[in-house]
Design an enzyme around this catalytic site. Sequence first.
Site, mmCIF file in Angstrom:
data_model
loop_
_atom_site.group_PDB
_atom_site.id
_atom_site.type_symbol
_atom_site.label_atom_id
_atom_site.label_comp_id
_atom_site.label_asym_id
_atom_site.label_seq_id
_atom_site.Cartn_x
_atom_site.Cartn_y
_atom_site.Cartn_z
ATOM 1 N N GLY A 1 33.791 -17.079 88.553
ATOM 2 C CA GLY A 1 33.478 -15.747 89.081
ATOM 3 C C GLY A 1 32.516 -15.029 88.158
ATOM 4 O O GLY A 1 32.238 -15.488 87.038
ATOM 5 N N LEU A 2 32.033 -13.892 88.630
ATOM 6 C CA LEU A 2 31.086 -13.089 87.867
ATOM 7 C C LEU A 2 31.684 -12.630 86.540
ATOM 8 O O LEU A 2 32.920 -12.551 86.410
ATOM 9 C CB LEU A 2 30.709 -11.838 88.675
ATOM 10 C CG LEU A 2 29.945 -12.050 89.982
ATOM 11 C CD1 LEU A 2 29.883 -10.732 90.764
ATOM 12 C CD2 LEU A 2 28.543 -12.583 89.710
ATOM 13 N N GLY B 1 33.187 -10.165 84.159
ATOM 14 C CA GLY B 1 33.963 -8.961 84.462
ATOM 15 C C GLY B 1 34.844 -9.080 85.696
ATOM 16 O O GLY B 1 35.538 -8.134 86.065
ATOM 17 N N GLY C 1 37.418 -10.906 85.924
ATOM 18 C CA GLY C 1 38.808 -10.991 85.482
ATOM 19 C C GLY C 1 39.271 -12.387 85.093
ATOM 20 O O GLY C 1 40.469 -12.616 84.906
ATOM 21 N N SER D 1 39.053 -14.176 82.228
ATOM 22 C CA SER D 1 39.771 -14.259 80.945
ATOM 23 C C SER D 1 41.113 -13.538 81.028
ATOM 24 O O SER D 1 42.129 -14.044 80.523
ATOM 25 C CB SER D 1 38.950 -13.641 79.817
ATOM 26 O OG SER D 1 37.764 -14.359 79.643
ATOM 27 N N SER E 1 30.635 -20.334 85.428
ATOM 28 C CA SER E 1 30.297 -21.559 86.188
ATOM 29 C C SER E 1 29.678 -21.221 87.545
ATOM 30 O O SER E 1 30.279 -21.471 88.585
ATOM 31 C CB SER E 1 31.515 -22.482 86.327
ATOM 32 O OG SER E 1 32.682 -21.818 86.755
HETATM 33 P P1 ADP Z 1 35.657 -12.222 82.849
HETATM 34 O O1 ADP Z 1 36.443 -13.150 81.977
HETATM 35 O O2 ADP Z 1 35.618 -12.666 84.286
HETATM 36 O O3 ADP Z 1 34.297 -11.883 82.318
HETATM 37 P P2 ADP Z 1 37.407 -10.202 81.833
HETATM 38 O O4 ADP Z 1 38.792 -10.696 82.098
HETATM 39 O O5 ADP Z 1 36.833 -10.366 80.456
HETATM 40 O O6 ADP Z 1 36.431 -10.829 82.933
HETATM 41 O O7 ADP Z 1 37.295 -8.655 82.192
HETATM 42 C C1 ADP Z 1 37.844 -8.100 83.325
HETATM 43 C C2 ADP Z 1 38.094 -6.606 83.072
HETATM 44 O O8 ADP Z 1 38.587 -6.016 84.268
HETATM 45 C C3 ADP Z 1 39.123 -6.387 81.999
HETATM 46 O O9 ADP Z 1 38.747 -5.272 81.237
HETATM 47 C C4 ADP Z 1 40.401 -6.102 82.803
HETATM 48 O O10 ADP Z 1 41.294 -5.294 82.107
HETATM 49 C C5 ADP Z 1 39.841 -5.383 84.027
HETATM 50 N N1 ADP Z 1 40.654 -5.498 85.240
HETATM 51 C C6 ADP Z 1 41.044 -4.482 86.026
HETATM 52 N N2 ADP Z 1 41.786 -4.904 87.068
HETATM 53 C C7 ADP Z 1 41.870 -6.248 86.945
HETATM 54 C C8 ADP Z 1 42.514 -7.254 87.708
HETATM 55 N N3 ADP Z 1 43.214 -6.979 88.808
HETATM 56 N N4 ADP Z 1 42.386 -8.532 87.296
HETATM 57 C C9 ADP Z 1 41.664 -8.823 86.180
HETATM 58 N N5 ADP Z 1 41.045 -7.920 85.413
HETATM 59 C C10 ADP Z 1 41.148 -6.625 85.786
#
Ligand code: ADP
Length: 197
Positions: A31-32, A34, A36, A38, A105
């Site tokens: 996924g993009l 941000g 979620g 990680s 990915s």
């Molecule tokens: P990625 O790994 O895809 O780049 P991250 O997990 O680093 O994304 O970041 C996602 C951000 O969105 C975090 O700051 C997280 O706290 C926030 N967030 C808010 N709601 C959700 C949700 N339902 N699931 C995952 N992350 C969320």
Amino acid sequence: MTDIVWQNLAVTKQMRAELNEQKPCLIWFTGLSGSGKSTIANGLECALHKRGQRTYLLDGDNVRHGLNKDLGFSNKDREENIRRIGEASRLFVDAGLIVLSAFISPFRSDRQIARDLFPQGEFVEIHMSAPLNICEGRDPKGLYKRARKGEIKHFTGIDSPYEAPQAPELTLNTEEKSVAECVADIIEYLISHDRIK
Ligand code: ADP
């Protein structure tokens, strides 16, 4: 390389899995930035760990600090990034673990190459499907802001494409579902598909 033959080892994947009392697999988050990946992968690993599963989490940024620190973000380097992650994940699955990998990915063909390394059912693709404006609004690492200013080139969603999976095992919209709900959905998927008890 034709003179290199595969060495058969006495302790097999199945023996290691049996000793661990689990069915190893790879749970692949895509996924993009941000979206979620990680956050959910971390939450899922905690939940699996509590249930007594032996796990390992490969996370995009961490792998780029070590194994893949020689790679950039051109299409060719992204392809090699995912190829190595697929191969590393396969070794961990072979070692008897439930592996979670969290990488943007963005390209379907690269994810397919990773999928093809595993027998049917052992590659569980999870699409984190939050819309771009939501991911950009979160911007947990400030990367979108920098990409919009032109400080980061080839940023997925901005000036590099993201190809959503056509048939993922699971899709989670993190705009609509909480972290706890997403983790619960994955656990339910793994139980109903006989990956965990
Ligand atoms: P990625 O790994 O895809 O780049 P991250 O997990 O680093 O994304 O970041 C996602 C951000 O969105 C975090 O700051 C997280 O706290 C926030 N967030 C808010 N709601 C959700 C949700 N339902 N699931 C995952 N992350 C969320």
